[in-house]
Design a protein around this motif. Structure first.
Motif, PDB file in Angstrom:
ATOM      1  N   VAL A 190      -5.585 -20.172 -67.991  1.00 56.43           N
ATOM      2  CA  VAL A 190      -6.244 -18.944 -67.548  1.00 56.43           C
ATOM      3  C   VAL A 190      -6.936 -18.319 -68.760  1.00 56.43           C
ATOM      4  O   VAL A 190      -6.357 -18.246 -69.848  1.00 56.43           O
ATOM      5  CB  VAL A 190      -5.206 -17.950 -66.948  1.00 56.43           C
ATOM      6  N   ALA A 191      -8.159 -17.879 -68.561  1.00 58.48           N
ATOM      7  CA  ALA A 191      -8.910 -17.257 -69.652  1.00 58.48           C
ATOM      8  C   ALA A 191      -8.345 -15.875 -69.975  1.00 58.48           C
ATOM      9  O   ALA A 191      -7.846 -15.175 -69.087  1.00 58.48           O
ATOM     10  CB  ALA A 191     -10.376 -17.134 -69.267  1.00 58.48           C
ATOM     11  N   PHE A 192      -8.424 -15.502 -71.233  1.00 57.52           N
ATOM     12  CA  PHE A 192      -8.100 -14.134 -71.637  1.00 57.52           C
ATOM     13  C   PHE A 192      -9.351 -13.307 -71.386  1.00 57.52           C
ATOM     14  O   PHE A 192     -10.465 -13.739 -71.679  1.00 57.52           O
ATOM     15  CB  PHE A 192      -7.741 -14.071 -73.127  1.00 57.52           C
ATOM     16  N   GLU A 193      -9.185 -12.100 -70.853  1.00 58.93           N
ATOM     17  CA  GLU A 193     -10.329 -11.243 -70.581  1.00 58.93           C
ATOM     18  C   GLU A 193     -10.187  -9.929 -71.329  1.00 58.93           C
ATOM     19  O   GLU A 193      -9.116  -9.325 -71.352  1.00 58.93           O
ATOM     20  CB  GLU A 193     -10.449 -10.965 -69.081  1.00 58.93           C
ATOM     21  N   PHE A 194     -11.282  -9.518 -71.947  1.00 55.03           N
ATOM     22  CA  PHE A 194     -11.319  -8.280 -72.710  1.00 55.03           C
ATOM     23  C   PHE A 194     -12.460  -7.425 -72.165  1.00 55.03           C
ATOM     24  O   PHE A 194     -13.595  -7.884 -72.094  1.00 55.03           O
ATOM     25  CB  PHE A 194     -11.570  -8.551 -74.200  1.00 55.03           C
ATOM     26  N   THR A 195     -12.133  -6.203 -71.783  1.00 56.18           N
ATOM     27  CA  THR A 195     -13.151  -5.275 -71.306  1.00 56.18           C
ATOM     28  C   THR A 195     -13.571  -4.381 -72.454  1.00 56.18           C
ATOM     29  O   THR A 195     -12.751  -3.709 -73.072  1.00 56.18           O
ATOM     30  CB  THR A 195     -12.616  -4.420 -70.138  1.00 56.18           C
ATOM     31  N   ASN A 196     -14.863  -4.424 -72.743  1.00 57.72           N
ATOM     32  CA  ASN A 196     -15.444  -3.557 -73.772  1.00 57.72           C
ATOM     33  C   ASN A 196     -16.030  -2.343 -73.073  1.00 57.72           C
ATOM     34  O   ASN A 196     -16.733  -2.488 -72.068  1.00 57.72           O
ATOM     35  CB  ASN A 196     -16.581  -4.276 -74.516  1.00 57.72           C
ATOM     36  N   GLY A 197     -15.750  -1.173 -73.597  1.00 55.27           N
ATOM     37  CA  GLY A 197     -16.297   0.053 -73.037  1.00 55.27           C
ATOM     38  C   GLY A 197     -16.619   1.025 -74.149  1.00 55.27           C
ATOM     39  O   GLY A 197     -16.580   0.673 -75.326  1.00 55.27           O
ATOM     40  N   GLU A 198     -16.938   2.218 -73.770  1.00 55.47           N
ATOM     41  CA  GLU A 198     -17.240   3.284 -74.729  1.00 55.47           C
ATOM     42  C   GLU A 198     -16.615   4.579 -74.237  1.00 55.47           C
ATOM     43  O   GLU A 198     -16.479   4.785 -73.029  1.00 55.47           O
ATOM     44  CB  GLU A 198     -18.756   3.482 -74.883  1.00 55.47           C
TER      45      GLU A 198
END
Length: 187
Positions: free
Chosen positions: A66-74
């Motif tokens: 399973v891929a690791f997922e990272f959410t980038n935000g501000e």
């Protein structure tokens, strides 16, 4: 027990580390790795990166099912909705993680037991560079400070030497501290 080698130190498998090092000494091509990330813009300041496959030790690695997922935000002050940490915060996270792992790995190699370890990072930035308001201002960090809190079974001198060694050998720290070519192109 005197004379017996520990099988793990600081949560790392000493034998596996020794075997890896010996394999790389015997065949330096095994040291070549390629790490990968894919990113998709969601909207506004939000985008997501996935990390799964990489090349290393002479082959494509498919151990991550399973891929690791990272959410980038501000944050709102930077026109986002706090969807996730922002990329420069992820850089601090990557730097902290890499310096910590490098420190623990080399402590293990030196036979130093780490009882506790934590870091605090701060980075100073002037947004005039990002916004293109002043060409004399760098769009990146001006300075990053890392404070390590370490309790280890060694002298202060050994600890200081280990800290300097980790700083010099951390791949992320090294990447941040020297110019690295980044080539941006269209697919």
């Amino acid at each position: 027990m005197a004379g017996e080698m520990k099988t793990t130190l600081n949560g790392l498998d000493v034998m596996a580390a020794t075997q890896t090092i010996e394999a790389i000494k015997a065949d330096k091509s095994l040291a070549r790795f390629q790490f990968r990330a894919k990113n998709t813009w969601v909207g506004g300041g939000e985008n997501r990166s996935t990390i799964r496959d990489f090349y290393g030790a002479g082959l494509e690695d498919d151990s991550r099912k399973v891929a690791f997922e990272f959410t980038n935000g501000e944050p709102p002050v930077l026109l986002g909705n706090n969807e996730g940490g922002n990329p420069v915060e992820y850089l601090l996270h990557a730097l902290a993680g890499c310096v910590t792992t490098t420190f623990v790995l080399h402590a293990m190699a030196r036979g130093i037991e780490i009882r506790s370890l934590s870091t605090e990072l701060e980075g100073d930035m002037d947004l005039r560079g990002l916004l293109g308001l002043d060409d004399s201002v760098s769009p990146g960090y001006e300075e990053i400070r890392i404070r390590m809190h370490v309790d280890a079974a060694c002298s202060d001198e050994e600890l200081e030497d280990l800290m300097r060694y980790a700083e010099a050998h951390s791949p992320v720290c090294n990447t941040v501290c020297r110019p690295v070519p980044v080539k941006l192109s269209r697919a």
